[in-house]
Motif scaffolding. Structure first.
Motif, short mmCIF file in Angstrom:
data_model
loop_
_atom_site.label_atom_id
_atom_site.label_comp_id
_atom_site.label_asym_id
_atom_site.label_seq_id
_atom_site.Cartn_x
_atom_site.Cartn_y
_atom_site.Cartn_z
N TYR A 84 0.71 -1.14 -0.19
CA TYR A 84 -0.09 -0.04 0.00
C TYR A 84 0.81 1.31 -0.07
O TYR A 84 1.66 1.21 0.75
CB TYR A 84 -0.95 0.10 1.31
CG TYR A 84 -1.88 -1.09 1.33
CD1 TYR A 84 -3.10 -1.32 0.65
CD2 TYR A 84 -1.52 -2.27 2.30
CE1 TYR A 84 -3.92 -2.18 0.70
CE2 TYR A 84 -2.25 -3.33 2.46
CZ TYR A 84 -3.54 -3.29 1.53
OH TYR A 84 -4.55 -4.21 1.98
N ASN B 45 -11.79 6.77 5.14
CA ASN B 45 -12.33 5.26 5.08
C ASN B 45 -11.32 4.40 4.47
O ASN B 45 -10.92 3.41 4.85
CB ASN B 45 -13.52 5.56 4.14
CG ASN B 45 -14.65 6.19 4.64
OD1 ASN B 45 -14.75 6.16 5.85
ND2 ASN B 45 -15.59 6.95 3.92
N LEU B 46 -10.40 4.97 3.41
CA LEU B 46 -9.42 4.14 2.90
C LEU B 46 -8.38 3.79 4.01
O LEU B 46 -7.83 2.69 4.14
CB LEU B 46 -8.71 4.61 1.88
CG LEU B 46 -8.10 3.96 0.74
CD1 LEU B 46 -8.91 2.51 0.23
CD2 LEU B 46 -7.60 4.73 -0.51
N TYR B 47 -7.97 5.05 4.61
CA TYR B 47 -6.89 4.68 6.06
C TYR B 47 -7.45 3.74 6.66
O TYR B 47 -6.67 2.81 6.93
CB TYR B 47 -6.81 5.84 6.53
CG TYR B 47 -5.99 5.91 7.66
CD1 TYR B 47 -4.37 6.12 7.46
CD2 TYR B 47 -6.36 5.76 9.04
CE1 TYR B 47 -3.79 5.94 8.61
CE2 TYR B 47 -5.78 5.56 9.93
CZ TYR B 47 -4.27 5.72 9.92
OH TYR B 47 -3.38 5.89 10.90
N PHE C 110 -9.58 1.09 6.18
CA PHE C 110 -9.29 -0.22 5.23
C PHE C 110 -7.99 -0.71 5.46
O PHE C 110 -7.55 -1.80 5.55
CB PHE C 110 -9.90 0.00 4.12
CG PHE C 110 -9.67 -1.17 3.16
CD1 PHE C 110 -10.38 -2.36 3.06
CD2 PHE C 110 -8.63 -1.42 2.18
CE1 PHE C 110 -10.29 -3.32 2.39
CE2 PHE C 110 -8.35 -2.29 1.41
CZ PHE C 110 -9.23 -3.22 1.49
N VAL C 111 -6.94 -0.01 5.14
CA VAL C 111 -5.51 -0.42 5.03
C VAL C 111 -5.00 -0.70 6.26
O VAL C 111 -4.34 -1.65 6.40
CB VAL C 111 -4.63 0.75 4.43
CG1 VAL C 111 -3.36 0.65 4.47
CG2 VAL C 111 -5.19 1.00 2.93
N GLU D 93 -6.77 -1.86 9.21
CA GLU D 93 -7.29 -3.16 9.41
C GLU D 93 -6.63 -4.22 8.59
O GLU D 93 -6.47 -5.30 9.28
CB GLU D 93 -8.81 -3.14 9.10
CG GLU D 93 -9.73 -2.11 10.06
CD GLU D 93 -11.10 -2.23 9.83
OE1 GLU D 93 -11.38 -2.60 8.85
OE2 GLU D 93 -11.82 -1.56 10.86
N ASN D 94 -6.24 -4.20 7.22
CA ASN D 94 -5.69 -5.30 6.84
C ASN D 94 -4.13 -5.44 6.88
O ASN D 94 -3.62 -6.28 6.85
CB ASN D 94 -5.86 -4.80 5.20
CG ASN D 94 -7.15 -5.18 4.50
OD1 ASN D 94 -7.34 -6.51 4.24
ND2 ASN D 94 -8.10 -4.43 4.37
#
Length: 242
Positions: free
Chosen positions: A4, A33-35, A37-38, A40-41
């Motif tokens: 990422y 939101n994208l932050y 997501f990254v 958590e993954n």
């Protein structure tokens, strides 16, 4: 494995605002939101034995790599995922925190401050020497020495009144009051005051930390721009008396 690039995917919003406290800057995540997501993954990354195999050497690897260049974004992400810092990074953070909280004394306004709260507009000061406006030569004084002189003259006036066993006459009071008003700052022509919290004509950040108060005063008293301004004032007055 997935990589990422958080600077490209999330980004950072930077803004500045001006208030009565001066200029302040702030930073925030551009794509929250994208932050999430990254983040958590990234936290789901793991290495564990493969459940479908009897061979204990068989493992399942799920890797995530995050590339970050922005310092604010990097600190935010490391804190949120509780990323283990190296010894040097831990020491640097401790040093930065201690420096930000350390109480310093400003060489410009002579007030105390911490680097953590050091913003544009916090330091209000005069950056020029003072001159005697009643003198034919506009005699140059340092503000510190001029204040000492005014206090000495004030004390002498009181002592003379005590010796004479009587209060100062109105004429003496007016003369003393006029004498107090003779010193002006060359930078803005504001009258020098011996008491109170007179505002300076310059606003900025406290500091700099790489010079002493004496060095700053020396640079102030030898400012060539203000020396040229004083010479122009002398020339104008000389022409008016011709």
């Amino acid at each position: 494995m997935i990589v990422y690039d958080l600077d490209s995917l999330v980004g950072v919003n930077k803004s500045e605002s001006v208030s009565s406290m001066g200029l302040s800057s702030s930073q925030s995540l551009a794509n929250q939101n994208l932050y999430i997501f990254v983040k958590e993954n990234f936290q789901l990354a793991h290495i564990e034995p493969t459940l479908s195999s009897d061979d204990s050497t068989q493992v399942e690897e799920k890797w995530s790599i995050v590339v970050i260049r922005d310092p604010f974004l990097c600190r935010q992400f490391c804190d949120d995922v509780q990323f283990t810092l190296s010894v040097s990074e831990t020491q640097q953070r401790a040093a930065d925190r201690a420096e930000a909280e350390q109480t310093l004394r400003c060489v410009q306004c002579n007030d105390f401050y911490s680097e953590e709260d050091n913003k544009v507009g916090q330091c209000v000061h005069h950056d020029g020497f003072v001159y005697d406006n009643y003198s034919n030569t506009l005699t140059q004084w340092s503000p510190e020495r001029a204040i000492e002189q005014l206090l000495i003259e004030e004390a002498e006036a009181v002592q003379q009144a005590n010796v004479g066993n009587g209060p100062l006459t109105n004429e003496q009071k007016e003369r003393a009051e006029r004498a107090k008003q003779r010193f002006r700052y060359i930078c803005c022509n504001q009258m020098l005051q011996t008491s109170g919290n007179a505002n300076g004509c310059k606003k900025g950040k406290h500091g700099p930390q790489n010079i002493t108060r004496n060095e700053w005063e020396l640079a102030r008293d030898n400012n060539q721009e203000y020396h040229e301004k004083r010479r122009r004032l002398l020339t104008i007055r000389a022409e008016q008396h011709q």
